[in-house]
Design a protein around this motif. Structure first.
Motif, PDB file in Angstrom:
ATOM      1  N   TRP A   1       1.347   6.130  -7.124  1.00  0.00           N
ATOM      2  CA  TRP A   1       0.052   6.682  -7.414  1.00  0.00           C
ATOM      3  C   TRP A   1       0.202   8.321  -7.486  1.00  0.00           C
ATOM      4  O   TRP A   1      -0.117   9.081  -8.477  1.00  0.00           O
ATOM      5  N   ILE A   2       1.044   8.755  -6.477  1.00  0.00           N
ATOM      6  CA  ILE A   2       1.332  10.214  -6.469  1.00  0.00           C
ATOM      7  C   ILE A   2       2.325  10.625  -7.543  1.00  0.00           C
ATOM      8  O   ILE A   2       2.200  11.576  -8.100  1.00  0.00           O
TER       9      ILE A   2
ATOM     10  N   ALA B   1      -6.058  -1.047  -8.516  1.00  0.00           N
ATOM     11  CA  ALA B   1      -4.933  -0.145  -8.602  1.00  0.00           C
ATOM     12  C   ALA B   1      -5.026   0.837  -9.813  1.00  0.00           C
ATOM     13  O   ALA B   1      -4.814   1.548 -10.019  1.00  0.00           O
TER      14      ALA B   1
ATOM     15  N   ARG C   1      -7.375   3.381  -9.317  1.00  0.00           N
ATOM     16  CA  ARG C   1      -6.855   4.326  -8.910  1.00  0.00           C
ATOM     17  C   ARG C   1      -5.712   5.432  -9.513  1.00  0.00           C
ATOM     18  O   ARG C   1      -6.049   6.494  -9.512  1.00  0.00           O
TER      19      ARG C   1
ATOM     20  N   GLU D   1       0.755  -1.399   0.027  1.00  0.00           N
ATOM     21  CA  GLU D   1       0.153  -0.002   0.079  1.00  0.00           C
ATOM     22  C   GLU D   1       0.979   1.205   0.102  1.00  0.00           C
ATOM     23  O   GLU D   1       0.607   2.150  -0.773  1.00  0.00           O
ATOM     24  N   ARG D   2       2.061   1.281   0.846  1.00  0.00           N
ATOM     25  CA  ARG D   2       2.789   2.557   0.820  1.00  0.00           C
ATOM     26  C   ARG D   2       3.286   2.698  -0.375  1.00  0.00           C
ATOM     27  O   ARG D   2       3.441   3.665  -0.958  1.00  0.00           O
ATOM     28  N   ASP D   3       4.073   1.499  -1.158  1.00  0.00           N
ATOM     29  CA  ASP D   3       4.540   1.412  -2.317  1.00  0.00           C
ATOM     30  C   ASP D   3       3.855   1.985  -3.649  1.00  0.00           C
ATOM     31  O   ASP D   3       3.945   2.822  -4.406  1.00  0.00           O
TER      32      ASP D   3
ATOM     33  N   GLY E   1       0.989   3.754  -3.143  1.00  0.00           N
ATOM     34  CA  GLY E   1       0.741   4.980  -2.776  1.00  0.00           C
ATOM     35  C   GLY E   1       1.578   6.152  -3.445  1.00  0.00           C
ATOM     36  O   GLY E   1       1.378   7.334  -3.953  1.00  0.00           O
ATOM     37  N   ARG E   2       2.881   5.792  -3.195  1.00  0.00           N
ATOM     38  CA  ARG E   2       4.300   6.354  -3.809  1.00  0.00           C
ATOM     39  C   ARG E   2       3.920   6.293  -5.438  1.00  0.00           C
ATOM     40  O   ARG E   2       4.129   7.604  -6.000  1.00  0.00           O
TER      41      ARG E   2
END
Length: 192
Positions: free
Chosen positions: A36-37, A161, A164, A29-31, A33-34
């Motif tokens: 995605w941003i 994913a 998103r 999820e953290r990776d 999120g990176r």
């Protein structure tokens, strides 16, 4: 007694397995999120570039139709040429560092435009180089991201994913990006 010990060990293994799975989910999820941003910012930067470069060519350099056609063609042509080999190339390198390098390259070449303009040396040829390199960077990032995503988020989570990522790209294509591109190109305001 022995079966109680075996049951305890089994429960600890299951508990450790769940903890490991939760840790892995948090990492993914953290990776993601990176990613995605990064993809959202990258898309915004690409659209800003595709708007700001023509504005700069017209408003600052007073480019004509031929120069504008060449500027637009170089962005697309570099993507087409690199796109022919990008898939095979991306399969042979680490994808995440490639995406980071592609975005950093695009940022550096875009920062060069106002620096050169401030020095009074900006010419249409500079914008041609920027357009070609930005197009190559865009293709490199996009192909690497599409290949990286399934390795990051596997199985049933891949659809969510992709959803998103599409929402982030769509948001970065919203109408505020057009005025921002005009502002970045230094276009003068009309006086009333």
């Amino acid at each position: 007694m022995r079966s109680a010990c075996a049951t305890g060990r089994t429960e600890r293994r299951v508990s450790l397995s769940r903890a490991a799975a939760a840790t892995e989910d948090a990492r993914v999820e953290r990776d993601f999120g990176r990613l995605w941003i990064g993809q959202t910012v990258s898309t915004f930067g690409t659209l800003l570039t595709r708007t700001a470069l023509p504005f700069t060519a017209i408003l600052v350099l007073h480019a004509g139709p031929l120069e504008m056609g060449v500027l637009g063609a170089l962005d697309v042509a570099s993507g087409l040429v690199l796109g022919l080999v990008a898939g095979a190339w991306v399969d042979r390198v680490r994808r995440r560092p490639l995406m980071i390098a592609a975005d950093l390259m695009r940022a550096l070449i875009l920062v060069a435009v106002p620096v050169i303009a401030a020095a009074g040396a900006l010419r249409i040829e500079h914008l041609y180089i920027v357009a070609a390199l930005a197009g190559a960077g865009t293709v490199s990032f996009d192909v690497a991201m599409l290949a990286y995503l399934p390795t990051l988020v596997g199985g049933p989570a891949l659809v969510a994913a992709n959803r998103r990522l599409a929402a982030g790209a769509s948001g970065s294509r919203s109408p505020p990006s057009a005025p921002a591109a005009g502002w970045c190109s230094g276009s003068p305001r009309r006086s009333r």
